[in-house]
Design an enzyme around this catalytic site. Structure first.
Site, PDB file in Angstrom:
ATOM      1  N   TYR A 118       0.884  -1.161   0.000  1.00 17.02           N
ATOM      2  CA  TYR A 118       0.000   0.000   0.000  1.00 17.02           C
ATOM      3  C   TYR A 118       0.928   1.218   0.000  1.00 17.02           C
ATOM      4  O   TYR A 118       1.878   1.274   0.799  1.00 17.02           O
ATOM      5  CB  TYR A 118      -0.878   0.072   1.255  1.00 17.02           C
ATOM      6  N   CYS A 121       1.295   2.853   3.470  1.00 18.04           N
ATOM      7  CA  CYS A 121       1.642   1.994   4.611  1.00 18.04           C
ATOM      8  C   CYS A 121       3.054   2.310   5.095  1.00 18.04           C
ATOM      9  O   CYS A 121       4.006   2.278   4.308  1.00 18.04           O
ATOM     10  CB  CYS A 121       1.536   0.530   4.178  1.00 18.04           C
ATOM     11  N   PHE A 123       5.121   0.570   6.912  1.00 17.60           N
ATOM     12  CA  PHE A 123       6.023  -0.580   6.793  1.00 17.60           C
ATOM     13  C   PHE A 123       6.477  -0.768   5.345  1.00 17.60           C
ATOM     14  O   PHE A 123       7.632  -1.111   5.080  1.00 17.60           O
ATOM     15  CB  PHE A 123       5.331  -1.842   7.310  1.00 17.60           C
ATOM     16  N   CYS A 124       5.567  -0.527   4.400  1.00 15.58           N
ATOM     17  CA  CYS A 124       5.935  -0.593   2.981  1.00 15.58           C
ATOM     18  C   CYS A 124       6.897   0.533   2.627  1.00 15.58           C
ATOM     19  O   CYS A 124       7.836   0.347   1.849  1.00 15.58           O
ATOM     20  CB  CYS A 124       4.694  -0.510   2.099  1.00 15.58           C
TER      21      CYS A 124
END
Length: 390
Positions: A118, A121, A123-124
């Site tokens: 995403y 996001c 973490f991404c």
């Protein structure tokens, strides 16, 4: 293609000159070498039409053929000359470019990377920051957060997921970063072997939900010499691991309460999410208005769960200033002259707020701006490219 044309012109020239059809008539040979039909000996033009024999004497016809052959030879020779000249010019230019350009790491060339993510996001964003900094080429597949059709093939239903060479699946942002960093630094270790050092562990959390965790995810699996090369300063490895975990366990939990702090900010945040994400028209409308309302409520719960202040901005400011204080005034980054994995993790988390009021407030009310701009430059320019060679 130019070389092929030049060779063809030369061949035709020699064929014309050497052909027995240029001998006196009566020899009985009619362009047998070229397998041309008898009517090729006819003259097309002068109003005679196809099939009318030329009225030119044989000597003129032969002379014209010799001239034609010489013309083909000359054209072919000039073509070959310019082709050779162009070839060597291209070789010199290529050599100059290779001498001036930084060497491309074998990891970038040998690994085919596809990131399922995403866009908003955190973490991404951490994974993208790592890949960009190290100059590792990757393809992005934006996942629809409602249906998640793009990852229906995966048992692991979260993002980010990084597929390597279309068959090796890496899950969890910190595992992805640690295993890839180990791969680009270590000598002779395969990525599949490295991945075994981060075993998957399943457990049940306080809410009774099964969760997946990974052992050793902040460790790099390096030899003693490789560890000394990556972490030359005493305590730098532990410091990096500590702040990487801090980014996952604390900093990331400050994002939602801050970007959904008010109804107005919640709507602005979801407008950004819908623009950057992969939504259909109806999904986008639903996500923006219903999602914003839901996340405004959830943000209040997160505020209570993590014991945040009434003004959640103050917790964000404090966390960011603690990070800047840990770097200190003598270092550009926590990694020293170059960012380390903690720098990349914190930068990745914070930049998902760009374009929102929370980000502007953070930049205006903390001391993070100089470090943040240096991180922007380091990732944009792939400053870690030289570290990615094996």
């Amino acid at each position: 293609m130019a070389a092929s044309c030049a060779r063809s012109l030369t061949k035709v020239g020699w064929t014309i000159l050497e052909s027995s059809a240029l001998r006196r008539p009566g020899t009985g040979v009619f362009f047998s070498a070229c397998r041309m039909p008898r009517r090729s000996y006819y003259y097309y033009g002068g109003g005679g039409g196809t099939g009318a024999r030329s009225g030119l004497p044989w000597s003129l016809r032969a002379g014209g053929s010799r001239a034609l052959g010489c013309a083909f030879l000359l054209g072919g020779g000039v073509g070959i000359y310019h082709t050779v000249k162009l070839y060597w010019a291209q070789q010199r230019q290529l050599a100059q470019e290779q001498a001036q350009a930084p060497s491309t790491p074998s990891t970038s060339a040998s690994l085919s990377l596809t990131l399922y993510q995403y866009q908003t996001c955190p973490f991404c964003s951490k994974v993208r920051a790592f890949l960009d900094y190290h100059g590792l080429a990757y393809r992005v597949v934006e996942v629809n957060p409602v249906m998640r059709r793009e990852i229906k093939w995966s048992v692991y239903r979260k993002v980010p997921i990084l597929m390597v060479d279309e068959h090796l699946q890496l899950n969890d942002s910190s595992v992805i970063i640690s295993s890839l960093k180990t791969y680009v630094v270590s000598k002779g270790s395969s990525l599949s072997d490295i991945l075994r050092c981060y075993p998957e562990m399943k457990s049940v959390n306080d809410s009774g939900k099964e969760v997946t965790e990974y052992n050793n995810k902040y460790w790099l699996m390096l030899s003693q010499d490789e560890t000394a090369a990556v972490y030359p300063d005493k305590g730098s490895q532990k410091e990096e691991m500590k702040w990487r975990q801090w980014a996952d366990d604390w900093l990331v939990h400050l994002i939602s309460p801050n970007v959904y702090r008010s109804t107005g900010e919640a709507l602005a945040s979801f407008d950004y999410i819908v623009r950057e994400g992969k939504f259909g028209t109806l999904e986008g409308w639903f996500a923006k208005y219903v999602g914003a309302a839901a996340m405004f409520v959830i943000a209040k719960r997160l505020k209570s769960r993590h014991n945040l202040q009434d003004d959640v901005r103050q917790d964000l400011y404090k966390a960011v200033n603690n990070w800047v204080a840990a770097i200190g005034k003598k270092r550009k980054f926590m990694g020293g002259e170059q960012p380390n994995l903690a720098d990349l993790a914190v930068f990745g988390v914070l930049r998902v707020m760009e374009g929102l009021q929370a980000f502007d407030d953070m930049m205006a009310n903390t001391k993070v701006k100089p470090w943040y701009r240096r991180m922007e430059s380091a990732t944009r320019n792939h400053d870690g490219l030289s570290q990615s060679s094996r």
